[in-house]
Design a protein around this motif. Structure first.
Motif, PDB file in Angstrom:
ATOM      1  N   LYS A   1      -2.083   0.491 -10.839  1.00 43.28           N
ATOM      2  CA  LYS A   1      -2.551  -0.763 -10.274  1.00 43.28           C
ATOM      3  C   LYS A   1      -3.740  -0.527  -9.354  1.00 43.28           C
ATOM      4  O   LYS A   1      -3.777   0.429  -8.587  1.00 43.28           O
ATOM      5  N   GLU A   2      -4.700  -1.426  -9.462  1.00 41.68           N
ATOM      6  CA  GLU A   2      -5.876  -1.325  -8.608  1.00 41.68           C
ATOM      7  C   GLU A   2      -6.402  -2.734  -8.340  1.00 41.68           C
ATOM      8  O   GLU A   2      -6.680  -3.490  -9.276  1.00 41.68           O
TER       9      GLU A   2
ATOM     10  N   GLN B   1       2.879   6.068  -5.634  1.00 42.21           N
ATOM     11  CA  GLN B   1       2.601   6.204  -7.059  1.00 42.21           C
ATOM     12  C   GLN B   1       1.462   7.184  -7.296  1.00 42.21           C
ATOM     13  O   GLN B   1       1.508   8.019  -8.204  1.00 42.21           O
ATOM     14  N   TYR B   2       0.439   7.083  -6.470  1.00 46.27           N
ATOM     15  CA  TYR B   2      -0.718   7.975  -6.590  1.00 46.27           C
ATOM     16  C   TYR B   2      -0.318   9.426  -6.334  1.00 46.27           C
ATOM     17  O   TYR B   2      -0.647  10.326  -7.119  1.00 46.27           O
TER      18      TYR B   2
ATOM     19  N   ASP C   1       0.819  -1.209   0.000  1.00 47.21           N
ATOM     20  CA  ASP C   1       0.000   0.000   0.000  1.00 47.21           C
ATOM     21  C   ASP C   1       0.854   1.261   0.000  1.00 47.21           C
ATOM     22  O   ASP C   1       0.482   2.270  -0.605  1.00 47.21           O
TER      23      ASP C   1
ATOM     24  N   LYS D   1       1.722   1.883  -3.548  1.00 48.11           N
ATOM     25  CA  LYS D   1       0.575   2.388  -4.299  1.00 48.11           C
ATOM     26  C   LYS D   1       0.312   3.850  -3.978  1.00 48.11           C
ATOM     27  O   LYS D   1       0.029   4.659  -4.868  1.00 48.11           O
TER      28      LYS D   1
END
Length: 468
Positions: A384-385, A239-240, A233, A236
């Motif tokens: 990615k999700e 990246q977000y 996480d 992620k």
């Protein structure tokens, strides 16, 4: 779950990073998965995006060779080669309600409604129906920050087109909240960005936060959250946040050249006026018309890509689940001389009169639009999700409501749908339907897979077959 830490700590899906003047919705994280699964039975929501290209296509260079999974992309669609397995190219669809009336406006105004717009030269416009994106917004957009997000690149058209006796207002709208209530596109990236990620106090009140990066405003909250996340996480989230920072940075780079949108908050009008004066000063003695049509005004490609990046961020953060984007207004005269081999405006070139030179330029403009679409798909596949990518959870349409710009032919309209594997779409195919198959059957099929209930739309009462 990424590790023991994320097993002991669960994060609600509707979580935000907050700071003074900013609210940043979070992408789907593993720490949200158990709560999402318990509440909805799915890992992530399905989103719906629709990209409108004006002025049709060069007909003989659009349709792929072959059917089903054995097909070759056409010359115009060739920029999508890297995404071929993510595509549904559909042939044979039409909007029967757009057959009446000459020119473009009937086709564009009814593209997503499946209805015939009212002919008028005044402001009493009506699509005589609700667009499919707004049907979705009413049902799947109720729990997001924005029920829907409408984006574009050109201000609302005004005046009357005396060639066909329609008001040009119809040129600027594909989203209709009600029969007589079109939703205008936001064309200023800064305003769109702020709608997604900033909060504001009372109108007219100056906020110091407006001068800061959104990420600076939520920095402390982000650090707090990262200390509680597992390694997957954390990656992620990084990246977000970097994606948000990248878009914000590019908006700032374009701020000296981009024009303003419509229906903007009053506190921004002064800034936009100042910006407009700076642009005029930078352009020297150029006339207003020259400013609007010359390349130094702004880079159209970067403008489009920023808007598509904003759409991707809006979907990734679940700030909205429904969005439309207009590359340009109907009958746009956008000058595409920035492309090699093109010399002139889009609408003028689309009236090619079967001239080989004009047709070649028309095709180059079409390919440019497809290339921008490919850019969006690539960006969404990078994100990615859940157990896939953002594109897997999004159905992204691209097309035009007319087949050929010269004849204004509304039959066999050009349309491509991408992504949506988690919504049940079986991509990597060229689907050929009987001539005259209602386009609205496709819209019903997408609504069904997005989780929106619609019994009928336009001339369709059942979803299109063979999508899954």
């Amino acid at each position: 779950m990424a590790n023991l830490q994320s097993q002991r700590w669960l994060l609600p899906r509707r979580s935000f990073l907050r700071g003074a003047g900013a609210t940043l919705a979070l992408p789907f994280l593993d720490a949200m998965r158990p709560l999402m699964a318990a509440g909805t039975g799915t890992a992530a929501p399905v989103r719906l995006g629709l990209l409108y290209m004006p002025n049709g296509v060069r007909s003989d260079r659009w349709t792929p060779d072959g059917k089903g999974g054995s097909f070759e992309l056409s010359p115009i669609l060739k920029p999508l080669e890297a995404h071929k397995q993510d595509l549904l190219v559909l042939t044979g669809l039409q909007n029967k309600a757009s057959f009446t009336g000459d020119g473009h406006y009937v086709k564009t105004g009814g593209w997503l409604t499946g209805t015939t717009i009212s002919k008028t030269t005044g402001s009493d416009i009506s699509a005589n129906g609700i667009s499919m994106d707004q049907i979705a917004a009413r049902q799947i957009g109720r729990d997001t920050k924005l029920p829907s997000l409408e984006l574009g690149t050109e201000p609302v058209a005004t005046g009357i087109d005396r060639n066909v006796n329609y008001t040009r207002l119809y040129a600027s709208h594909i989203a209709w909240k009600a029969a007589n209530s079109p939703l205008p596109c936001e064309i200023n990236p800064r305003i769109a960005f702020d709608r997604l990620f900033r909060t504001r106090s009372a109108r007219g009140e100056k906020q110091a936060a407006d001068e800061k990066s959104v990420l600076d405003l939520v920095r402390e909250d982000a650090r707090r959250l990262q200390s509680q996340l597992g390694s997957s996480d954390k990656a992620k989230l990084e990246q977000y946040l970097e994606s948000v920072r990248e878009v914000e940075r590019r908006i700032e780079q374009e701020a000296n050249t981009l024009g303003a949108g419509e229906n903007l908050p009053p506190e921004l009008l002064g800034k936009i006026s100042e910006l407009d004066k700076k642009i005029s000063k930078a352009m020297g003695k150029a006339s207003r018309e020259e400013e609007l049509n010359s390349r130094p005004r702004f880079d159209h490609g970067e403008h489009c890509r920023i808007m598509m990046d904003l759409m991707a961020l809006a979907f990734w953060s679940d700030s909205t689940r429904v969005s439309t984007f207009m590359f340009g207004n109907d009958v746009t005269g956008r000058n595409f001389s920035f492309l090699d081999g093109v010399n002139g405006g889009h609408h003028e070139i689309s009236h090619h009169k079967n001239d080989k030179g004009q047709l070649d330029q028309y095709e180059r403009i079409n390919r440019w639009h497809v290339d921008q679409y490919a850019y969006l798909l690539g960006r969404m596949k990078e994100l990615k999700e859940g157990d896939g990518t953002l594109l897997d959870h999004c159905m992204i349409g691209f097309g035009s409501p007319i087949r050929d710009g010269n004849s204004h032919n509304p039959r066999n309209v050009p349309i491509v749908i991408s992504g949506g594997s988690k919504a049940g779409l079986k991509t990597g195919r060229h689907l050929v339907y009987d001539d005259g198959t209602p386009l609205c059957r496709l819209w019903l099929g997408l609504l069904e897979r997005a989780g929106a209930d619609a019994k009928s739309l336009g001339d369709a009462s059942s979803p299109l077959a063979n999508l899954g």
